[in-house]
Design a protein around this motif. Structure first.
Motif, PDB file in Angstrom:
ATOM      1  N   LYS A 269       0.603  -1.103  -0.290  1.00 12.27           N
ATOM      2  CA  LYS A 269      -0.111   0.345   0.042  1.00 12.27           C
ATOM      3  C   LYS A 269       1.185   1.225  -0.180  1.00 12.27           C
ATOM      4  CE  LYS A 269      -4.388  -1.573   2.732  1.00 12.27           C
ATOM      5  NZ  LYS A 269      -5.355  -2.046   4.008  1.00 12.27           N
ATOM      6  N   TYR A 278      -2.853   3.891  -2.791  1.00 11.31           N
ATOM      7  CA  TYR A 278      -2.773   2.594  -3.755  1.00 11.31           C
ATOM      8  C   TYR A 278      -2.702   1.050  -2.978  1.00 11.31           C
ATOM      9  CZ  TYR A 278      -0.400  -1.033  -6.866  1.00 11.31           C
ATOM     10  OH  TYR A 278      -0.323  -3.088  -6.565  1.00 11.31           O
ATOM     11  N   GLU A 279      -3.754   0.706  -3.418  1.00  6.11           N
ATOM     12  CA  GLU A 279      -3.767  -0.978  -3.002  1.00  6.11           C
ATOM     13  C   GLU A 279      -3.164  -2.431  -3.489  1.00  6.11           C
ATOM     14  OE1 GLU A 279      -6.522  -0.888   0.769  1.00  6.11           O
ATOM     15  OE2 GLU A 279      -7.325   0.538  -0.294  1.00  6.11           O
ATOM     16  N   ASN A 280      -2.125  -3.387  -2.646  1.00  2.00           N
ATOM     17  CA  ASN A 280      -2.647  -4.593  -3.838  1.00  2.00           C
ATOM     18  C   ASN A 280      -3.205  -5.089  -3.758  1.00  2.00           C
ATOM     19  OD1 ASN A 280      -1.489  -6.948  -5.156  1.00  2.00           O
ATOM     20  ND2 ASN A 280      -0.003  -7.219  -3.422  1.00  2.00           N
ATOM     21  N   ASN A 281      -4.254  -4.942  -4.020  1.00  8.80           N
ATOM     22  CA  ASN A 281      -5.972  -6.512  -4.356  1.00  8.80           C
ATOM     23  C   ASN A 281      -5.572  -7.512  -4.959  1.00  8.80           C
ATOM     24  OD1 ASN A 281      -7.250  -4.378  -3.038  1.00  8.80           O
ATOM     25  ND2 ASN A 281      -8.346  -2.833  -5.034  1.00  8.80           N
ATOM     26  N   LEU A 282      -5.029  -8.250  -5.579  1.00  7.73           N
ATOM     27  CA  LEU A 282      -4.216  -9.266  -6.187  1.00  7.73           C
ATOM     28  C   LEU A 282      -3.763 -10.276  -5.306  1.00  7.73           C
ATOM     29  CD1 LEU A 282      -3.135  -7.893  -9.852  1.00  7.73           C
ATOM     30  CD2 LEU A 282      -5.389  -8.046  -9.158  1.00  7.73           C
ATOM     31  N   GLY A 283      -2.868  -9.893  -4.276  1.00  6.53           N
ATOM     32  CA  GLY A 283      -2.313 -10.944  -2.770  1.00  6.53           C
ATOM     33  C   GLY A 283      -1.039 -11.523  -4.446  1.00  6.53           C
ATOM     34  N   ARG A 291       2.299  -7.100 -11.304  1.00 10.57           N
ATOM     35  CA  ARG A 291       1.196  -6.586 -10.262  1.00 10.57           C
ATOM     36  C   ARG A 291       0.671  -5.636 -11.715  1.00 10.57           C
ATOM     37  NH1 ARG A 291       3.056  -5.967  -5.583  1.00 10.57           N
ATOM     38  NH2 ARG A 291       3.204  -7.760  -4.313  1.00 10.57           N
ATOM     39  N   ARG A 295      -3.426  -6.343 -14.171  1.00 13.75           N
ATOM     40  CA  ARG A 295      -4.061  -5.078 -13.763  1.00 13.75           C
ATOM     41  C   ARG A 295      -4.930  -5.270 -15.339  1.00 13.75           C
ATOM     42  NH1 ARG A 295      -8.293  -4.133 -11.971  1.00 13.75           N
ATOM     43  NH2 ARG A 295      -7.391  -4.201 -10.030  1.00 13.75           N
TER      44      ARG A 295
END
Length: 349
Positions: A269, A278-283, A291, A295
């Motif tokens: 983040k 920004y947040e890493n929502n993918l793991g 990443r 997207r």
């Protein structure tokens, strides 16, 4: 969301990014097969990476994948994409869409005729660039009127410049030149160097000017992507402040000067003033590059289903066109070159 199923056409360094994404996020992505031109290459890739490979386009089509990723060398990207489009499969192609005007016009004609074609421009989805684009869009600097970018090259830089300065396909002028400097190499795509080897590299400096007075200053040397002795720099200015790398200086609502930092929390983040930019929502165990590419794959799925999905082909063509004009400006060695992507694309209809 249903799992995204895809084919990779191409077996080079870039194609393996997509394979790693599928391995890291199996609940989201399924790589059906990687298409290789020769049996020898197919065996090598399969043995080294544990990927199912094939030399049969027919086999690839029988999987019923959502789309194919074309990840071949730059000179072949459009021709290979066009060949796969003829199969009826939607195509997500690597960057750039094309290297010359006629190729870009042909890509535009195909897209306007209804072919499903999208480009995997990833840098606008990198954590840092995603964050500063978000900050600029919210008006913390006022309307941004200049950007100095020394971080990414050609069409990638164009995508950032246009987003920050809110440019679509407006007329611009560009001038500048390339300088040759010696630099000690520390690494390339595959290994690190500790022998002091040096190479002469071009350092390109270009100025973009727009009719409304906005400007962009581009400065790039190819070693920046991997060098341990060269750094990146981004400065964005507007009437109310500037972003200089991670430092944001601005005037608040009470006209008081403030200075705050973009903060990385180490967990994927980026925060500004305690708000997530920004947040890493993918793991998954992925690099920032991977990443960002993931997207673009999610955007491709949305594009197939709805007709829109983030970075459109028209944007990709515009950024590729910028790259063509940049090369023309370098050949002109300081003479101003005019660019008009709208005229070029409209002439393709």
């Amino acid at each position: 969301m249903n799992k995204i199923r895809f084919i990779i056409a191409g077996s080079g360094w870039r194609s393996l990014f997509y394979a790693r994404i599928a391995k890291a996020l199996p609940e989201m992505f399924e790589l059906c097969a990687m298409y290789c031109r020769t049996e020898e290459k197919a065996r090598k890739i399969s043995e080294e990476n544990g990927i199912h490979t094939t030399t049969s386009i027919e086999e690839c089509l029988n999987y019923g994948a959502d789309f194919a990723v074309v990840a071949v060398n730059k000179a072949d990207i459009f021709n290979v994409s066009r060949q796969w489009l003829e199969t009826g499969l939607p195509i997500l192609c690597e960057t750039p869409v094309g290297l010359d005007r006629e190729t870009l016009r042909e890509a535009y004609r195909l897209w306007k005729s209804g072919r499903k074609l999208m480009c995997a421009e990833q840098y606008i989805y990198f954590p840092y660039f995603s964050s500063v684009i978000k900050l600029a869009d919210r008006g913390i600097l006022g309307e941004p009127y200049s950007i100095n970018i020394s971080a990414v090259h050609d069409y990638h830089a164009a995508s950032i410049i246009r987003r920050i300065l809110n440019k679509k396909d407006e007329v611009f002028r560009v001038y500048g030149k390339a300088y040759k400097f010696s630099v000690t190499e520390t690494s390339d795509r595959y290994e690190k160097f500790f022998d002091g080897r040096q190479a002469v590299k071009d350092r390109v400096r270009l100025t973009f000017e727009y009719e409304d007075g906005k400007a962009a200053f581009y400065d790039f040397c190819s070693v920046q992507y991997r060098s341990e002795i060269r750094s990146n720099y981004v400065n964005i200015q507007g009437p109310k402040g500037e972003i200089s790398n991670n430092t944001v200086s601005y005037i608040d609502e009470n006209f008081i000067p403030r200075k705050k930092e973009l903060v990385y929390d180490g967990q994927g983040k980026i925060y500004f003033d305690n708000e997530a930019m920004y947040e890493n929502n993918l793991g998954g165990d992925l690099s920032d590059d991977e990443r960002a590419i993931a997207r673009t794959m999610l955007n491709m799925k949305e594009y197939i289903e709805t007709g829109s999905g983030g970075y459109s082909l028209r944007e990709a063509l515009t950024d590729s066109y910028y790259s063509v004009i940049m090369k023309e400006a370098l050949k002109a060695e300081g003479r101003e070159i005019k660019g008009n992507p709208r005229e070029m694309l409209n002439n393709s209809i």
